[in-house]
Write an enzyme that holds these catalytic residues in place. Structure first.
Site, PDB file in Angstrom:
ATOM      1  N   CYS A  58      64.871  27.127  34.926  1.00  0.00           N
ATOM      2  CA  CYS A  58      63.634  27.552  35.567  1.00  0.00           C
ATOM      3  C   CYS A  58      63.825  28.957  36.110  1.00  0.00           C
ATOM      4  O   CYS A  58      64.944  29.445  36.193  1.00  0.00           O
ATOM      5  CB  CYS A  58      63.314  26.613  36.716  1.00  0.00           C
ATOM      6  SG  CYS A  58      63.358  24.884  36.212  1.00  0.00           S
ATOM      7  N   ARG A  83      61.678  31.750  31.160  1.00  0.00           N
ATOM      8  CA  ARG A  83      62.709  30.750  31.457  1.00  0.00           C
ATOM      9  C   ARG A  83      62.147  29.335  31.434  1.00  0.00           C
ATOM     10  O   ARG A  83      62.904  28.362  31.429  1.00  0.00           O
ATOM     11  CB  ARG A  83      63.331  31.016  32.833  1.00  0.00           C
ATOM     12  CG  ARG A  83      64.000  32.359  32.947  1.00  0.00           C
ATOM     13  CD  ARG A  83      64.540  32.545  34.354  1.00  0.00           C
ATOM     14  NE  ARG A  83      65.699  31.711  34.594  1.00  0.00           N
ATOM     15  CZ  ARG A  83      66.937  32.067  34.351  1.00  0.00           C
ATOM     16  NH1 ARG A  83      67.189  33.243  33.840  1.00  0.00           N
ATOM     17  NH2 ARG A  83      67.937  31.257  34.603  1.00  0.00           N
ATOM     18  N   TRP A  89      60.858  24.526  33.709  1.00  0.00           N
ATOM     19  CA  TRP A  89      61.118  23.918  32.401  1.00  0.00           C
ATOM     20  C   TRP A  89      61.725  22.563  32.730  1.00  0.00           C
ATOM     21  O   TRP A  89      62.861  22.479  33.202  1.00  0.00           O
ATOM     22  CB  TRP A  89      62.092  24.787  31.615  1.00  0.00           C
ATOM     23  CG  TRP A  89      62.287  24.365  30.193  1.00  0.00           C
ATOM     24  CD1 TRP A  89      61.500  24.687  29.129  1.00  0.00           C
ATOM     25  CD2 TRP A  89      63.364  23.577  29.660  1.00  0.00           C
ATOM     26  NE1 TRP A  89      62.011  24.144  27.986  1.00  0.00           N
ATOM     27  CE2 TRP A  89      63.146  23.463  28.271  1.00  0.00           C
ATOM     28  CE3 TRP A  89      64.473  22.956  30.224  1.00  0.00           C
ATOM     29  CZ2 TRP A  89      64.010  22.759  27.440  1.00  0.00           C
ATOM     30  CZ3 TRP A  89      65.335  22.255  29.397  1.00  0.00           C
ATOM     31  CH2 TRP A  89      65.092  22.156  28.013  1.00  0.00           C
ATOM     32  N   ASN A 146      66.744  25.578  40.309  1.00  0.00           N
ATOM     33  CA  ASN A 146      67.022  25.712  38.881  1.00  0.00           C
ATOM     34  C   ASN A 146      68.312  24.957  38.618  1.00  0.00           C
ATOM     35  O   ASN A 146      69.245  25.053  39.412  1.00  0.00           O
ATOM     36  CB  ASN A 146      67.185  27.198  38.524  1.00  0.00           C
ATOM     37  CG  ASN A 146      67.605  27.402  37.084  1.00  0.00           C
ATOM     38  OD1 ASN A 146      67.297  26.584  36.220  1.00  0.00           O
ATOM     39  ND2 ASN A 146      68.309  28.492  36.828  1.00  0.00           N
ATOM     40  N   GLY A 147      68.385  24.205  37.501  1.00  0.00           N
ATOM     41  CA  GLY A 147      69.629  23.505  37.178  1.00  0.00           C
ATOM     42  C   GLY A 147      69.481  22.007  37.307  1.00  0.00           C
ATOM     43  O   GLY A 147      68.372  21.479  37.305  1.00  0.00           O
ATOM     44  N   GLU A 199      69.442  32.256  10.334  1.00  0.00           N
ATOM     45  CA  GLU A 199      68.670  32.938  11.364  1.00  0.00           C
ATOM     46  C   GLU A 199      67.208  33.092  10.935  1.00  0.00           C
ATOM     47  O   GLU A 199      66.295  32.888  11.734  1.00  0.00           O
ATOM     48  CB  GLU A 199      69.314  34.303  11.673  1.00  0.00           C
ATOM     49  CG  GLU A 199      68.597  35.144  12.713  1.00  0.00           C
ATOM     50  CD  GLU A 199      68.444  34.477  14.073  1.00  0.00           C
ATOM     51  OE1 GLU A 199      69.039  33.411  14.316  1.00  0.00           O
ATOM     52  OE2 GLU A 199      67.691  35.031  14.904  1.00  0.00           O
ATOM     53  N   LYS A 255      63.980  31.554  12.898  1.00  0.00           N
ATOM     54  CA  LYS A 255      62.852  32.380  13.350  1.00  0.00           C
ATOM     55  C   LYS A 255      61.549  31.740  12.902  1.00  0.00           C
ATOM     56  O   LYS A 255      60.587  31.680  13.646  1.00  0.00           O
ATOM     57  CB  LYS A 255      62.934  33.803  12.791  1.00  0.00           C
ATOM     58  CG  LYS A 255      63.997  34.690  13.386  1.00  0.00           C
ATOM     59  CD  LYS A 255      63.714  35.177  14.793  1.00  0.00           C
ATOM     60  CE  LYS A 255      64.211  34.270  15.858  1.00  0.00           C
ATOM     61  NZ  LYS A 255      65.528  34.268  16.319  1.00  0.00           N
ATOM     62  N   GLU A 272      60.964  28.193  14.884  1.00  0.00           N
ATOM     63  CA  GLU A 272      60.803  28.163  16.336  1.00  0.00           C
ATOM     64  C   GLU A 272      59.482  28.755  16.805  1.00  0.00           C
ATOM     65  O   GLU A 272      58.951  28.338  17.824  1.00  0.00           O
ATOM     66  CB  GLU A 272      61.999  28.787  17.074  1.00  0.00           C
ATOM     67  CG  GLU A 272      62.212  30.258  16.886  1.00  0.00           C
ATOM     68  CD  GLU A 272      63.477  30.763  17.579  1.00  0.00           C
ATOM     69  OE1 GLU A 272      63.999  30.115  18.491  1.00  0.00           O
ATOM     70  OE2 GLU A 272      63.938  31.857  17.182  1.00  0.00           O
ATOM     71  N   HIS A 330      72.333  18.977  -3.794  1.00  0.00           N
ATOM     72  CA  HIS A 330      72.915  17.737  -3.252  1.00  0.00           C
ATOM     73  C   HIS A 330      71.944  17.033  -2.306  1.00  0.00           C
ATOM     74  O   HIS A 330      72.360  16.414  -1.334  1.00  0.00           O
ATOM     75  CB  HIS A 330      74.225  18.047  -2.528  1.00  0.00           C
ATOM     76  CG  HIS A 330      75.271  18.602  -3.442  1.00  0.00           C
ATOM     77  ND1 HIS A 330      75.835  17.891  -4.473  1.00  0.00           N
ATOM     78  CD2 HIS A 330      75.831  19.840  -3.502  1.00  0.00           C
ATOM     79  CE1 HIS A 330      76.712  18.640  -5.112  1.00  0.00           C
ATOM     80  NE2 HIS A 330      76.716  19.840  -4.552  1.00  0.00           N
ATOM     81  N   LYS A 363      64.038  30.410  26.920  1.00  0.00           N
ATOM     82  CA  LYS A 363      64.935  31.495  26.506  1.00  0.00           C
ATOM     83  C   LYS A 363      66.357  31.250  26.961  1.00  0.00           C
ATOM     84  O   LYS A 363      67.306  31.574  26.271  1.00  0.00           O
ATOM     85  CB  LYS A 363      64.432  32.818  27.071  1.00  0.00           C
ATOM     86  CG  LYS A 363      65.294  33.988  26.662  1.00  0.00           C
ATOM     87  CD  LYS A 363      64.469  35.122  26.146  1.00  0.00           C
ATOM     88  CE  LYS A 363      65.304  36.160  25.442  1.00  0.00           C
ATOM     89  NZ  LYS A 363      65.434  35.904  24.006  1.00  0.00           N
TER      90      LYS A 363
HETATM   91  C1  G6P Z   1      67.916  29.459  23.249  1.00  0.00           C
HETATM   92  C2  G6P Z   1      67.140  30.676  22.798  1.00  0.00           C
HETATM   93  C3  G6P Z   1      67.798  31.275  21.561  1.00  0.00           C
HETATM   94  C4  G6P Z   1      69.255  31.590  21.839  1.00  0.00           C
HETATM   95  C5  G6P Z   1      70.015  30.369  22.360  1.00  0.00           C
HETATM   96  C6  G6P Z   1      71.381  30.755  22.884  1.00  0.00           C
HETATM   97  O1  G6P Z   1      67.786  28.434  22.327  1.00  0.00           O
HETATM   98  O2  G6P Z   1      65.794  30.333  22.519  1.00  0.00           O
HETATM   99  O3  G6P Z   1      67.115  32.462  21.188  1.00  0.00           O
HETATM  100  O4  G6P Z   1      69.862  32.054  20.666  1.00  0.00           O
HETATM  101  O5  G6P Z   1      69.310  29.780  23.444  1.00  0.00           O
HETATM  102  O6  G6P Z   1      71.186  31.565  24.009  1.00  0.00           O
HETATM  103  P1  G6P Z   1      72.204  32.659  24.500  1.00  0.00           P
HETATM  104  O7  G6P Z   1      71.534  33.250  25.710  1.00  0.00           O
HETATM  105  O8  G6P Z   1      73.477  31.953  24.819  1.00  0.00           O
HETATM  106  O9  G6P Z   1      72.375  33.662  23.404  1.00  0.00           O
END
Ligand code: G6P
Length: 610
Positions: free
Chosen positions: A2, A27, A75, A101-102, A483, A487, A490, A506, A605
């Site tokens: 959060c 967050r 969150w 937070n946490g 990656e 993208k 997500e 497979h 994030k």
């Molecule tokens: C979340 C974010 C991703 C990120 C991942 C790892 O899932 O949405 O974009 O790659 O966390 O986060 P970090 O801050 O450790 O790179």
């Protein structure tokens, strides 16, 4: 994970908190709330939903006046998103009010203990247990400091609290363990925030709290205490980030702005270790002697950072001839594997706060392995706990889907790969100079690709109603496919899978239907033909072939439905170019579907829970 805030000063706290929370919404954004301490009363406004809902309800803060307050954007972890579970939470007599937070891991035990003392609970949150535990000690000890120190000794988990005590006007209190909390000092006012970007418009003078440290804010005065309640001294730091860098700067979404900042992110990240014609990693603890002593490398990360690590695995292994293992932090932390004492653990994380990555790093340290963190957020927990840090220079990244931080992570890994290769005698001076020039050429090529984004926008229109997609590649191209696929899924919610091209037959091939997007990444010359064959297998089952290949690759030019060429570069660094059209495609499909690109559903994030 959060966003939390605190303010005390002479200005109206509600408008400062709402503005700061807007910058922290990345967050978490399933509910929001503020509490204002005014004239011996604490007023609370909170609700389920985006911050905007709260803002409208309280008339942009005008209906909650006062100059001292706390705020939260949530969150959910414990208890569904709801008005009741939204923060702030309070003790029954409103003596103590907090945002959190946490996770309070032992909240059930705390609830049970408090219930024996007559406490009742109105929410499903772990936070309420913590607030009431602080209240329990406060009733006995009578001072906020003693109540907090006592409570945090009894709380298990990782957390960060910001609190108001009704009988202590003008004061905001905070405490942290394992999660970030920053104190900001302005003229006649002071701040607490989980992220520096939230207060950057108001002050650049900040303190980074240590673990189990407690902070007391008064107007323009910040004091710190250790867990025994003794005052501690901290150095103030000046934040050099540009506040405008955290704004949208004319783009419709942060993600598009950040896509356009990638050339700069790559240039600055590489530039930070490139001096007088050489890559210098000594400040990162990597002297030539230390580099020679490394027997193998573990790269540990989550999400896109893991994907950057997957690219790095191929690049470092091939250039420096050192065995490299890429490990998912969430798996690594619970694995009991024999680890080589002379290994180096490279921990990659944009936020520097990801719970699994932090735990995995601690595990590597427990095993006596040297840790190097590749991190974007200065002063983050991973950065502070690692043996050494290689800061990526992406600047604040706001969009949940990472782009520029990923690119900066690649640049940092390339610098390491070339340096290791040179120091260990695998490449000579001339080759080292050539590779450095290739890395330095990437930013211009990234911008060249961005100039052609229009064609991808048109292509995206085709997939507005698509349900599935495959991304294929081999070797580095497979790492890029991972990656690109992430993208897409997500932000556009289009189900997509990355497949090592040779594995498609497979199982996954059975899912191919007429018109399904099958993207093939082809930047590795020696593998062109192999991937091309797999793409043709997809085509003969009805797949729509998108080929992202290096200029000069002639494969599939007659069979593909769409070809996007990226400029040529040394193959080791091609991921930095091939990923750009894939980011753009994901972005444009999400926009065409009218989705909230910067804040995709269910994601956050900074993932500070397991
Ligand atoms: C979340 C974010 C991703 C990120 C991942 C790892 O899932 O949405 O974009 O790659 O966390 O986060 P970090 O801050 O450790 O790179």
């Amino acid at each position: 994970m959060c966003g939390i805030l605190g303010y005390t000063g002479d200005r109206q706290a509600s408008s400062i908190l709402l503005a700061g929370l807007e910058r922290l919404e990345y967050r978490g954004y399933d509910s929001a709330g503020i509490a204002i301490l005014d004239n011996g009363n604490i007023k609370i406004a909170k609700n389920k939903g985006r911050l905007k809902v709260l803002e409208d309800r309280i008339n942009a803060g005008e209906e909650v006046s006062g100059t001292c307050g706390i705020g939260h954007t949530r969150w959910a972890t414990h208890g569904e998103p709801s008005d009741v579970n939204a923060h702030p939470l309070w003790s029954d007599d409103m003596a103590v009010v907090a945002v959190h937070n946490g996770i309070v891991e032992n909240y059930r035990e705390i609830r049970a203990m408090l219930a024996e003392h007559g406490y009742t609970f109105y929410s499903q949150t772990d936070t309420e247990a913590a607030v009431k535990l602080i209240d329990y000690h406060y009733k006995k000890e009578k001072t906020p400091l003693k109540a907090i120190t006592q409570a945090i000794k009894e709380i298990d988990g990782s957390y960060c609290f910001v609190l108001l005590f009704r009988d202590f006007p003008g004061e905001v209190w905070g405490a942290r363990k394992d999660l970030p909390l920053i104190a900001g000092q302005g003229k006649g006012e002071s701040f607490l925030a989980s992220d520096v970007s939230a207060i950057l418009h108001d002050t650049r003078q900040v303190y980074y709290l240590d673990n189990m440290e407690i902070v007391q804010l008064k107007k323009g005065n910040v004091r710190f205490f250790d867990v025994e309640g003794y005052a501690t001294h901290k150095e103030i730091s000046e934040v050099t980030w540009d506040a405008n860098a955290a704004e949208k700067g004319g783009f419709e979404h942060f993600m598009m702005k950040e896509i356009h900042e990638q050339a700069r992110a790559v240039k600055d990240t590489f530039g930070a270790v490139y001096h007088s014609g050489k890559i210098d990693l000594t400040e990162k603890g990597l002297t030539d002697e230390a580099i020679r002593a490394v027997s193998q490398i573990y790269i540990i990360a989550c999400g896109s950072a893991y994907h950057a690590g997957a690219v790095a695995q191929y690049v470092i292994e091939d250039l420096a001839k050192i065995p490299v293992r890429i490990e998912m932090a969430s798996e690594f932390r619970y694995r009991d594997m024999p680890m080589d004492r002379n290994a180096l653990a490279v921990i990659i994380s944009q936020s520097g706060e990801t719970a699994d990555t932090l735990a995995a790093m601690r595990r590597a340290k427990e095993n006596g392995i040297k840790t190097l963190a590749v991190v974007n957020v200065v002063g983050s927990t991973i950065a502070r706990e690692a043996d050494s840090v290689f800061y990526t220079m992406a600047g604040p990244e706001i969009a949940v889907a990472t782009t520029k931080a990923y690119s900066a992570q690649l640049a940092a890994c390339y610098a390491m790969a070339v340096k290791f290769a040179h120091v260990r005698g695998v490449i000579d001076d001339a080759e080292c100079t050539r590779l450095i020039a290739e890395i330095q050429g990437l930013p211009e090529k990234i911008d060249e690709i961005l100039d052609e984004k229009g064609s991808l926008e048109e292509l995206a229109g085709r997939f507005v109603n698509a349900r599935n997609a495959f991304y294929l590649g081999r070797n580095i191209d497979y790492a890029v496919a991972m990656e690109g696929s992430l993208k897409m899924k997500e932000i556009s919610y289009l189900h997509s899978e990355a497949i090592a091209a040779g594995e498609m037959k497979h199982g996954p091939i059975s899912l191919i239907e007429r018109g399904m997007l099958v993207a093939g990444i082809m930047t590795q010359k020696g593998l062109y033909q192999k991937t091309a064959s797999n793409m043709l297998e997809a085509k003969s089952r009805g797949g729509f072939l998108l080929v992202v290949s290096s200029r000069g690759c002639e494969y599939l030019k007659d069979d593909a439905d769409f070809v996007f060429h990226v400029p040529e570069t040394d193959e080791h660094f091609a991921a930095s170019l091939a990923v750009i059209p894939l980011q753009l495609l994901g972005y444009y499909v999400a926009v065409a579907r009218k989705l909230d690109v910067d804040k995709p559903r269910n994601l956050a994030k900074s993932v500070t829970v397991e």
